[in-house]
Design a protein around this motif. Sequence first.
Motif, PDB file in Angstrom:
ATOM      1  N   ASP A  68      32.560  38.039  38.553  1.00 60.26           N
ATOM      2  CA  ASP A  68      32.272  38.870  39.725  1.00 60.26           C
ATOM      3  C   ASP A  68      33.367  38.751  40.777  1.00 60.26           C
ATOM      4  O   ASP A  68      33.764  39.743  41.397  1.00 60.26           O
ATOM      5  CB  ASP A  68      30.928  38.486  40.335  1.00 60.26           C
ATOM      6  N   GLN A  71      36.615  40.931  41.145  1.00 55.16           N
ATOM      7  CA  GLN A  71      36.657  42.199  41.870  1.00 55.16           C
ATOM      8  C   GLN A  71      37.113  42.027  43.314  1.00 55.16           C
ATOM      9  O   GLN A  71      37.348  43.010  44.011  1.00 55.16           O
ATOM     10  CB  GLN A  71      35.280  42.869  41.818  1.00 55.16           C
ATOM     11  N   GLU A  72      37.234  40.782  43.778  1.00 53.47           N
ATOM     12  CA  GLU A  72      37.721  40.519  45.134  1.00 53.47           C
ATOM     13  C   GLU A  72      39.247  40.449  45.205  1.00 53.47           C
ATOM     14  O   GLU A  72      39.825  40.381  46.287  1.00 53.47           O
ATOM     15  CB  GLU A  72      37.121  39.219  45.661  1.00 53.47           C
ATOM     16  N   GLU A  75      44.607  44.829  44.127  1.00 48.16           N
ATOM     17  CA  GLU A  75      45.161  45.447  42.929  1.00 48.16           C
ATOM     18  C   GLU A  75      46.571  44.957  42.631  1.00 48.16           C
ATOM     19  O   GLU A  75      47.046  45.088  41.500  1.00 48.16           O
ATOM     20  CB  GLU A  75      45.154  46.970  43.077  1.00 48.16           C
ATOM     21  N   GLY A 129      35.459  47.229  36.548  1.00 50.59           N
ATOM     22  CA  GLY A 129      34.567  46.424  37.369  1.00 50.59           C
ATOM     23  C   GLY A 129      33.785  45.366  36.625  1.00 50.59           C
ATOM     24  O   GLY A 129      33.002  44.642  37.235  1.00 50.59           O
ATOM     25  N   ASP A 130      33.992  45.225  35.315  1.00 51.10           N
ATOM     26  CA  ASP A 130      33.254  44.241  34.514  1.00 51.10           C
ATOM     27  C   ASP A 130      34.258  43.382  33.754  1.00 51.10           C
ATOM     28  O   ASP A 130      34.653  43.716  32.631  1.00 51.10           O
ATOM     29  CB  ASP A 130      32.299  44.945  33.555  1.00 51.10           C
ATOM     30  N   ASP A 131      34.664  42.275  34.369  1.00 48.10           N
ATOM     31  CA  ASP A 131      35.659  41.402  33.734  1.00 48.10           C
ATOM     32  C   ASP A 131      35.115  40.695  32.505  1.00 48.10           C
ATOM     33  O   ASP A 131      35.870  40.364  31.586  1.00 48.10           O
ATOM     34  CB  ASP A 131      36.162  40.357  34.742  1.00 48.10           C
ATOM     35  N   THR A 191      40.160  43.226  35.655  1.00 50.33           N
ATOM     36  CA  THR A 191      40.162  44.681  35.678  1.00 50.33           C
ATOM     37  C   THR A 191      40.713  45.252  36.983  1.00 50.33           C
ATOM     38  O   THR A 191      41.196  46.383  37.005  1.00 50.33           O
ATOM     39  CB  THR A 191      38.749  45.240  35.414  1.00 50.33           C
ATOM     40  N   ARG A 192      40.656  44.482  38.066  1.00 47.73           N
ATOM     41  CA  ARG A 192      41.201  44.982  39.328  1.00 47.73           C
ATOM     42  C   ARG A 192      42.721  45.145  39.259  1.00 47.73           C
ATOM     43  O   ARG A 192      43.298  46.020  39.911  1.00 47.73           O
ATOM     44  CB  ARG A 192      40.851  44.024  40.468  1.00 47.73           C
TER      45      ARG A 192
END
Length: 225
Positions: A68, A71-72, A75, A129-131, A191-192
Amino acid sequence: MTRTAEVTSTFRLLAGAAVIAVALPLSGCLLPPPPADPAPVEEPADSPEPSDEPAEAGGDLPDGLSFDQGQELTETAYIEWGDGLMTDDGWTVVAPDNGDGGWTYGTADGACTARFWQGYIADVPVTAGDDSASSDAMLAALLQSDAATITPAATTGEFNYQISGSGGVENRQVLGVEGERSWIMSARAFTRTGVGVYLIVDCTGGDANAVLAEVIDKNAIVVSP
């Protein structure tokens, strides 16, 4: 010492890679041995290169990298392996980094190897958004399988974040055993940033779990904002 060459490593499968077709047991705990060369790459532009100089978490970085928390990341965050085996007398270089995003060390007794890779994963069918799911997709691509097969067989492990012994970077792992040979493949997709890393510990007659623990302890995932 820090590796300074800069290349892009794009995650691609080699059409001629050796694949041993062994059925996945119903228990879901074992997979076939990995292909001999699981992640061939191309070389367009810049990609992360390994460093043995850990950075401190802070600034724009999260304090950990659970799936989770990935996502922080911004990029543009720079993600790389720290190379903690370069000056370790217990390890020797088996295959140096030749610009394809991967390199391999071997134990001094020749029983085990540790193969590292880092680079872009544009060719992996990631889930934005789903590593966690995207890490399974990396494993599936490496094993020329699919996520539906890999996900129930995989477990969640950890790489170190920034420094040795810290933990904090969740990954997905699969285990394979064939006679005296055992291997553990660990992967993490970010994924970011569109980047991924993996580690394959492969032992013949050695303790893959113990060697994996040593390798992870000595080689952190280093992130810069």
